[in-house]
Motif scaffolding. Sequence first.
Motif, mmCIF file in Angstrom:
data_model
loop_
_atom_site.group_PDB
_atom_site.id
_atom_site.type_symbol
_atom_site.label_atom_id
_atom_site.label_comp_id
_atom_site.label_asym_id
_atom_site.label_seq_id
_atom_site.Cartn_x
_atom_site.Cartn_y
_atom_site.Cartn_z
ATOM 1 N N ALA A 84 40.114 41.541 42.359
ATOM 2 C CA ALA A 84 40.777 42.487 41.936
ATOM 3 C C ALA A 84 40.505 42.703 40.261
ATOM 4 C CB ALA A 84 42.206 42.413 41.850
ATOM 5 N N THR A 85 40.307 41.372 39.763
ATOM 6 C CA THR A 85 40.016 41.151 38.179
ATOM 7 C C THR A 85 38.455 40.894 37.718
ATOM 8 O OG1 THR A 85 40.610 38.992 38.117
ATOM 9 C CG2 THR A 85 42.289 40.246 38.091
ATOM 10 N N GLY A 86 37.643 40.450 38.795
ATOM 11 C CA GLY A 86 36.392 39.913 38.349
ATOM 12 C C GLY A 86 36.434 38.347 38.115
ATOM 13 N N ASP A 87 37.680 37.900 37.933
ATOM 14 C CA ASP A 87 37.529 36.296 37.558
ATOM 15 C C ASP A 87 36.917 35.558 38.647
ATOM 16 O OD1 ASP A 87 38.982 36.728 34.931
ATOM 17 O OD2 ASP A 87 41.108 36.518 36.370
ATOM 18 N N GLU A 88 35.951 34.500 38.222
ATOM 19 C CA GLU A 88 35.122 34.048 38.926
ATOM 20 C C GLU A 88 34.968 32.340 38.474
ATOM 21 O OE1 GLU A 88 31.227 35.619 40.619
ATOM 22 O OE2 GLU A 88 30.428 34.036 39.127
ATOM 23 N N TYR A 104 37.177 45.530 46.606
ATOM 24 C CA TYR A 104 37.843 46.299 45.597
ATOM 25 C C TYR A 104 37.718 47.928 45.983
ATOM 26 C CZ TYR A 104 39.212 47.714 40.896
ATOM 27 O OH TYR A 104 40.046 48.494 39.768
ATOM 28 N N ARG A 138 36.031 34.310 43.834
ATOM 29 C CA ARG A 138 35.986 35.311 43.063
ATOM 30 C C ARG A 138 37.333 36.456 43.158
ATOM 31 N NH1 ARG A 138 32.297 37.965 39.577
ATOM 32 N NH2 ARG A 138 32.748 39.958 39.315
ATOM 33 N N ASN A 139 38.080 36.525 42.104
ATOM 34 C CA ASN A 139 39.147 37.298 42.338
ATOM 35 C C ASN A 139 38.692 38.918 42.316
ATOM 36 O OD1 ASN A 139 41.231 39.103 41.884
ATOM 37 N ND2 ASN A 139 42.590 37.593 40.756
ATOM 38 N N TYR A 155 46.766 42.038 48.856
ATOM 39 C CA TYR A 155 45.702 43.170 49.009
ATOM 40 C C TYR A 155 46.434 44.360 49.615
ATOM 41 C CZ TYR A 155 41.324 45.447 50.282
ATOM 42 O OH TYR A 155 40.304 46.301 50.281
ATOM 43 N N ARG A 192 34.203 28.297 35.023
ATOM 44 C CA ARG A 192 34.597 29.737 34.879
ATOM 45 C C ARG A 192 34.014 30.460 33.639
ATOM 46 N NH1 ARG A 192 40.715 32.091 34.060
ATOM 47 N NH2 ARG A 192 40.105 34.425 34.101
ATOM 48 N N PRO A 251 47.193 42.463 42.132
ATOM 49 C CA PRO A 251 45.974 42.120 42.038
ATOM 50 C C PRO A 251 45.487 40.834 41.803
ATOM 51 C CG PRO A 251 47.075 42.444 39.842
ATOM 52 C CD PRO A 251 48.063 43.026 41.025
ATOM 53 N N HIS A 252 45.775 40.143 42.996
ATOM 54 C CA HIS A 252 45.452 38.640 43.159
ATOM 55 C C HIS A 252 45.024 38.278 44.582
ATOM 56 C CE1 HIS A 252 46.541 34.790 40.975
ATOM 57 N NE2 HIS A 252 46.915 34.349 42.116
#
Length: 280
Positions: A137-141, A33, A134-135, A109, A152, A114-115
């Motif tokens: 760009a977004t912090g989704d994990e 990031y 873990r994404n 990227y 998740r 943001p994916h």
Amino acid sequence: MREGDVMDGTTPAPEELLKIAVEVAREAAETAYRMRAEGVSAVATKSTVTDVVTAADRAVERQAVAALRAARPADAVLGEEYGDADGAGLAGGSRVRWILDPIDGTVNYLYGLPHYAVSLAVEVDGEVVAGVVRNAATGDEWTAVRGGGAHRAGRRLGGSTETDLGQALVATGFGYDPARRAHQAGVVHRLIPYVRDIRRFGVASIDLCLAAEGMVDAYYEKGLNLWDHAAGGLVAVEAGLRVDGLAGTGPGPDLVIAAPPALFGPLHEHLARLDAAGGP
């Protein structure tokens, strides 16, 4: 890394390996990031002119491999950019191998979409037992432990409850070779009358996690490498999805299909009829 995580001659439980994976993936995602915010540099190509690799891909992989070496020095590491990182691990007698995609979704990227994700799985005796996606760009994990479910943000995942393929939102992806993309586009063209719609996000590991979460109902793609689907595939399996290839061949380069049991059979039938595993 904590002192207790260092290799001590035994193989830790999958839950302990997942802790290492999550820590390494989070640090790697932060680097990806940050480097994207600083600007993409040293863009090169691999298999085709559209198959790109950046300085960040290589830097993130080097960082993650170094962290894994510090935590588990005898283990093998398979990474997308550098392969079997200097061949260490097998000669050391470890039963453990880490499977890393430092930036899954490099084209996203490159364009600032943001994916994109860090994907890290761990095998013991050839079986994937834990994984994290873990994404960056977004912090989704998304995480999973074999036999322990997929999660998740503390929520256990259970996949889609859709049972009618005609109402299913199906994710897929395309290869970099123009001839392969043309074949895959033909498959989509002939499949789309039998499903609700198609989505293409460009990140196989996240696609598998979205299927695990039920944000898409199913997913398929030809041409995936092990690092593309090892972690996300375990997340999907532990969410109750069937993850396989055609005719029980197992997920691999020919095809990966991930779907709830009620959708897997009908989707598999169409993909076999449409020669989804064929072409270049």
